[in-house]
Motif scaffolding. Structure first.
Motif, PDB file in Angstrom:
ATOM      1  N   THR A   1       0.812  -1.227   0.000  1.00 44.79           N
ATOM      2  CA  THR A   1       0.000   0.000   0.000  1.00 44.79           C
ATOM      3  C   THR A   1       0.839   1.268   0.000  1.00 44.79           C
ATOM      4  O   THR A   1       0.288   2.358  -0.034  1.00 44.79           O
ATOM      5  CB  THR A   1      -0.921   0.025   1.240  1.00 44.79           C
ATOM      6  OG1 THR A   1      -0.124  -0.096   2.428  1.00 44.79           O
ATOM      7  CG2 THR A   1      -1.935  -1.099   1.185  1.00 44.79           C
ATOM      8  N   GLY A   2       2.149   1.143   0.053  1.00 37.90           N
ATOM      9  CA  GLY A   2       2.997   2.324   0.052  1.00 37.90           C
ATOM     10  C   GLY A   2       4.000   2.271   1.192  1.00 37.90           C
ATOM     11  O   GLY A   2       4.174   1.245   1.865  1.00 37.90           O
ATOM     12  N   PHE A   3       4.654   3.422   1.412  1.00 39.88           N
ATOM     13  CA  PHE A   3       5.676   3.515   2.445  1.00 39.88           C
ATOM     14  C   PHE A   3       5.179   4.367   3.604  1.00 39.88           C
ATOM     15  O   PHE A   3       4.445   5.342   3.407  1.00 39.88           O
ATOM     16  CB  PHE A   3       6.962   4.129   1.867  1.00 39.88           C
ATOM     17  CG  PHE A   3       7.636   3.267   0.834  1.00 39.88           C
ATOM     18  CD1 PHE A   3       8.558   2.310   1.209  1.00 39.88           C
ATOM     19  CD2 PHE A   3       7.332   3.418  -0.513  1.00 39.88           C
ATOM     20  CE1 PHE A   3       9.181   1.510   0.250  1.00 39.88           C
ATOM     21  CE2 PHE A   3       7.938   2.627  -1.476  1.00 39.88           C
ATOM     22  CZ  PHE A   3       8.874   1.674  -1.089  1.00 39.88           C
ATOM     23  N   GLU A   4       5.575   3.957   4.814  1.00 42.43           N
ATOM     24  CA  GLU A   4       5.281   4.728   6.012  1.00 42.43           C
ATOM     25  C   GLU A   4       6.562   4.819   6.833  1.00 42.43           C
ATOM     26  O   GLU A   4       7.078   3.794   7.294  1.00 42.43           O
ATOM     27  CB  GLU A   4       4.165   4.047   6.823  1.00 42.43           C
ATOM     28  CG  GLU A   4       3.715   4.864   8.017  1.00 42.43           C
ATOM     29  CD  GLU A   4       2.534   4.220   8.733  1.00 42.43           C
ATOM     30  OE1 GLU A   4       2.537   4.252   9.984  1.00 42.43           O
ATOM     31  OE2 GLU A   4       1.646   3.678   8.043  1.00 42.43           O
TER      32      GLU A   4
ATOM     33  N   GLN B   1       4.577  -1.066   3.448  1.00 44.31           N
ATOM     34  CA  GLN B   1       3.432  -1.521   4.219  1.00 44.31           C
ATOM     35  C   GLN B   1       2.572  -2.471   3.393  1.00 44.31           C
ATOM     36  O   GLN B   1       2.432  -2.306   2.179  1.00 44.31           O
ATOM     37  CB  GLN B   1       2.580  -0.320   4.673  1.00 44.31           C
ATOM     38  CG  GLN B   1       3.332   0.716   5.486  1.00 44.31           C
ATOM     39  CD  GLN B   1       3.826   0.167   6.805  1.00 44.31           C
ATOM     40  OE1 GLN B   1       3.088  -0.516   7.519  1.00 44.31           O
ATOM     41  NE2 GLN B   1       5.078   0.470   7.153  1.00 44.31           N
ATOM     42  N   SER B   2       2.002  -3.457   4.092  1.00 43.02           N
ATOM     43  CA  SER B   2       1.060  -4.398   3.463  1.00 43.02           C
ATOM     44  C   SER B   2      -0.194  -4.464   4.323  1.00 43.02           C
ATOM     45  O   SER B   2      -0.112  -4.645   5.542  1.00 43.02           O
ATOM     46  CB  SER B   2       1.690  -5.789   3.337  1.00 43.02           C
ATOM     47  OG  SER B   2       0.757  -6.716   2.805  1.00 43.02           O
TER      48      SER B   2
ATOM     49  N   ASN C   1      -2.743  -9.176  -3.542  1.00 50.59           N
ATOM     50  CA  ASN C   1      -3.452  -8.305  -4.474  1.00 50.59           C
ATOM     51  C   ASN C   1      -2.493  -7.361  -5.203  1.00 50.59           C
ATOM     52  O   ASN C   1      -2.731  -6.991  -6.347  1.00 50.59           O
ATOM     53  CB  ASN C   1      -4.510  -7.484  -3.717  1.00 50.59           C
ATOM     54  CG  ASN C   1      -5.581  -8.365  -3.108  1.00 50.59           C
ATOM     55  OD1 ASN C   1      -6.038  -9.318  -3.723  1.00 50.59           O
ATOM     56  ND2 ASN C   1      -5.977  -8.058  -1.876  1.00 50.59           N
ATOM     57  N   ASN C   2      -1.425  -6.950  -4.519  1.00 52.54           N
ATOM     58  CA  ASN C   2      -0.449  -6.035  -5.113  1.00 52.54           C
ATOM     59  C   ASN C   2       0.926  -6.365  -4.530  1.00 52.54           C
ATOM     60  O   ASN C   2       1.453  -5.644  -3.690  1.00 52.54           O
ATOM     61  CB  ASN C   2      -0.837  -4.583  -4.809  1.00 52.54           C
ATOM     62  CG  ASN C   2       0.080  -3.588  -5.470  1.00 52.54           C
ATOM     63  OD1 ASN C   2       0.648  -3.858  -6.525  1.00 52.54           O
ATOM     64  ND2 ASN C   2       0.262  -2.428  -4.848  1.00 52.54           N
ATOM     65  N   PRO C   3       1.526  -7.488  -4.947  1.00 56.03           N
ATOM     66  CA  PRO C   3       2.752  -7.956  -4.304  1.00 56.03           C
ATOM     67  C   PRO C   3       3.954  -7.045  -4.582  1.00 56.03           C
ATOM     68  O   PRO C   3       4.087  -6.473  -5.663  1.00 56.03           O
ATOM     69  CB  PRO C   3       2.960  -9.347  -4.907  1.00 56.03           C
ATOM     70  CG  PRO C   3       2.200  -9.328  -6.185  1.00 56.03           C
ATOM     71  CD  PRO C   3       1.051  -8.397  -5.993  1.00 56.03           C
ATOM     72  N   ALA C   4       4.806  -6.939  -3.553  1.00 56.16           N
ATOM     73  CA  ALA C   4       6.061  -6.190  -3.669  1.00 56.16           C
ATOM     74  C   ALA C   4       7.140  -6.970  -2.912  1.00 56.16           C
ATOM     75  O   ALA C   4       6.840  -7.707  -1.952  1.00 56.16           O
ATOM     76  CB  ALA C   4       5.904  -4.779  -3.107  1.00 56.16           C
ATOM     77  N   PHE C   5       8.426  -6.786  -3.332  1.00 50.70           N
ATOM     78  CA  PHE C   5       9.512  -7.596  -2.786  1.00 50.70           C
ATOM     79  C   PHE C   5      10.729  -6.712  -2.512  1.00 50.70           C
ATOM     80  O   PHE C   5      11.002  -5.762  -3.255  1.00 50.70           O
ATOM     81  CB  PHE C   5       9.922  -8.699  -3.772  1.00 50.70           C
ATOM     82  CG  PHE C   5       8.760  -9.464  -4.346  1.00 50.70           C
ATOM     83  CD1 PHE C   5       8.281 -10.606  -3.725  1.00 50.70           C
ATOM     84  CD2 PHE C   5       8.127  -9.043  -5.518  1.00 50.70           C
ATOM     85  CE1 PHE C   5       7.214 -11.312  -4.254  1.00 50.70           C
ATOM     86  CE2 PHE C   5       7.072  -9.735  -6.050  1.00 50.70           C
ATOM     87  CZ  PHE C   5       6.605 -10.881  -5.421  1.00 50.70           C
ATOM     88  N   LEU C   6      11.429  -7.084  -1.462  1.00 52.95           N
ATOM     89  CA  LEU C   6      12.717  -6.459  -1.166  1.00 52.95           C
ATOM     90  C   LEU C   6      13.777  -7.556  -1.279  1.00 52.95           C
ATOM     91  O   LEU C   6      13.821  -8.480  -0.457  1.00 52.95           O
ATOM     92  CB  LEU C   6      12.718  -5.843   0.238  1.00 52.95           C
ATOM     93  CG  LEU C   6      13.959  -5.044   0.626  1.00 52.95           C
ATOM     94  CD1 LEU C   6      14.103  -3.807  -0.276  1.00 52.95           C
ATOM     95  CD2 LEU C   6      13.897  -4.624   2.097  1.00 52.95           C
TER      96      LEU C   6
END
Length: 561
Positions: free
Chosen positions: A396-399, A404-405, A411-416
């Motif tokens: 959902t973005g950065f905080e 943040q998930s 639904n909107n995967p992201a990886f580090l």
């Protein structure tokens, strides 16, 4: 208990208002009332009016009060309405703790709402106590009244004292030439109206519709059974209503079965209406809303764990049945029913990436991330590997600089990732999301390029089991029988006696529908020479209206002067 002895010699229990033998008023309060007012429970002694010494007596007297029962119902209705202000826990996102959800979305009010238990109102212990209190009130109030009423009606006396008859709403006292002949004619004509007639020594009691008096207690019984059925829904194993999301190819334990039954989704199928099938019917609708679903179903296989197997062990499963679960065609087994209610198409299952040299664009290896069971390390070609430092399924973005998930659903995967190569043995950090490729620690030599995605469909099912349904149905049926019994019939009685001086006295009473009993009395008096029976209530009401009208006229005259 103390006892009250009537002038007729009959001994009555304390709390009795009308003598059970002759009908005389036994107390000053009863003497000041109209007899019709104390005829509701036949003037008999009720436990709540008699005992008041022990704790049990006080509890009994408290719950036997109709006012207490009404207030309990009002309080329950108010509390139930408060439970609709905010959504119940069943309807909030299941992946967020309720205490966190209510405070974040509704502030201090949401926190108080959660602490007081309104978020799961119908499962809260104090709401169950309210329902139990209503049930106790209904039981005690009914027993307090039905037992003395039963005793009084079972042992009705034919001979009633003259004072009892004079104070009934319907009453007449007349002289006739042959009272015995008149009595015989009345008896015959009342039997024509299907009255049950008893006669003893020139005293007559005609009665019909006694069963109508039990109507309120029948529907109380039905209501109690219904409440018991509702409360049994909170007993484990009696009631299940759970949502089950299952992906194609997965086998999951069915909620409420204690991991005894498992369901496998072989395939999910969805069909849409085609405008070519019937252009006149579908063209306008399809143009307005887009595609219209014709059918969606889950081709499922039901398994049962063998008795000697370990709970949750899917290796020891036996196929029970295979069925296509559709909207109105559930899969049924062992008191359970699984309904098709929802679906989700093309959910992300896995994502593939190529690791390439940014300068030469050389591909040094590929990796595929299972979005539900990602690995920690992905080995590529010799000297190259990728380590998964962080996985954010629903990015959902950065905080504060941290990704943040909002849920574990991809639904909107992201990886580090940390990318290792012979040139960069210490590794390079890369953040990869859909349409995002960031290098948070500076420019990297290698990068991950999106190479492909695999999707699958998800089926939304509802698992239901209800062993209380027949109890609720039985309670509802009995309740309606009681309503009909009390609403469409009434208890009518007529007392007739011939006095020693040759007068004929007649008095009538009913719990409702006075017009009906007047017609029956008129039929009974036909051909006997008796005049119409007098409605003393009507006479009193007319006198009151006349007095009020006279007072108004007097006030008008005074004001003019």
């Amino acid at each position: 208990m103390k006892e009250i002895k009537c002038e007729c010699g009959h001994v009555n229990p304390e709390g009795t208002e009308l003598c059970n033998a002759c009908g005389r008023a036994l107390t000053t309060a009863a003497d000041n009332k109209k007899t019709s007012d104390v005829m509701r429970y036949e003037g008999t002694a009720r436990r709540s009016q008699t005992y008041n010494a022990s704790v049990v007596d006080k509890v009994w007297n408290f719950f036997s009060s109709v006012k207490v029962g009404v207030w309990l119902i009002v309080i329950t209705l108010i509390v139930s309405s408060l439970g609709t202000i905010l959504p119940q826990v069943l309807f909030i996102p299941p992946l967020i703790p309720p205490e966190q959800y209510y405070e974040e979305h509704y502030g201090w009010f949401g926190k108080v709402y959660y602490v007081l238990g309104f978020h799961d109102l119908y499962n809260s212990w104090w709401y169950m106590l309210l329902i139990a209190a209503i049930g106790i009130s209904i039981i005690i109030a009914s027993l307090d009244r039905v037992v003395p009423l039963y005793k009084a009606l079972k042992n009705q006396r034919v001979n009633r004292h003259e004072s009892f008859m004079k104070r009934q709403r319907l009453y007449t006292e007349q002289k006739v030439e042959d009272p015995d002949a008149a009595m015989a004619a009345i008896k015959k004509q009342l039997k024509e109206k299907r009255y049950n007639v008893k006669e003893i020594d020139r005293h007559l009691l005609a009665e019909k519709g006694r069963f109508a008096r039990w109507g309120p207690y029948v529907n109380h019984t039905g209501l109690i059974i219904f409440l018991i059925g509702a409360m049994l829904r909170f007993v484990p194993g009696m009631y299940v209503d759970e949502t089950l999301w299952i992906r194609e190819g997965d086998t999951v334990a069915i909620p409420g079965t204690d991991q005894e039954y498992f369901l496998e989704s072989e395939k999910f199928v969805v069909e849409f209406y085609d405008a070519d099938e019937d252009p006149e019917v579908f063209n306008a609708a399809i143009d307005r809303v887009g595609s219209i679903v014709k059918n969606f179903q889950t081709d499922a296989m039901l398994y049962k764990r063998e008795e000697e197997g370990i709970a949750g062990d899917q290796r020891e499963l036996e196929l029970v049945q295979q069925k296509a679960i559709q909207v109105n065609e559930p899969l049924k087994f062992d008191h359970f029913a699984i309904y098709q209610v929802n679906y989700k198409l093309d959910e992300f299952r896995s994502m593939s990436f190529n690791m390439t040299n940014k300068e030469t664009e050389e591909n040094v290896g590929s990796l595929t991330v299972d979005l539900f069971e990602p690995q920690n390390v992905y080995e590529l070609n010799e000297g190259f590997r990728a380590e998964l430092m962080g996985y954010y399924a629903d990015f959902t973005g950065f905080e504060n600089g941290e990704p943040q998930s909002q849920s574990p659903v991809p639904n909107n995967p992201a990886f580090l990732f940390k990318l290792f190569s012979p040139e960069k043995p210490e590794g390079e950090v890369a953040f990869i999301a859909i349409q995002e490729n960031l290098e948070p620690l500076g420019e990297n030599e290698y990068k991950l390029n999106f190479a492909g995605i695999e999707t699958r469909n998800v089926s939304g099912l509802t698992v239901r089991k209800d062993l209380t349904l027949w109890i609720l149905g039985l309670g509802g049926a009995i309740f309606m029988i009681g309503v009909v019994q009390g609403a469409y019939w009434n208890h009518r009685r007529l007392w007739v006696k011939v006095t020693d001086d040759g007068r004929l006295l007649a008095a009538g009473h009913t719990n409702k529908n006075w017009f009906g009993i007047k017609k029956d009395v008129a039929h009974a008096f036909k051909g006997t020479g008796l005049k119409e029976i007098t409605d003393q209530q009507e006479i009193e009401d007319n006198n009151i209206k006349a007095r009020e009208a006279g007072e108004e006229n007097s006030l008008d005259t005074t004001s003019k002067h």
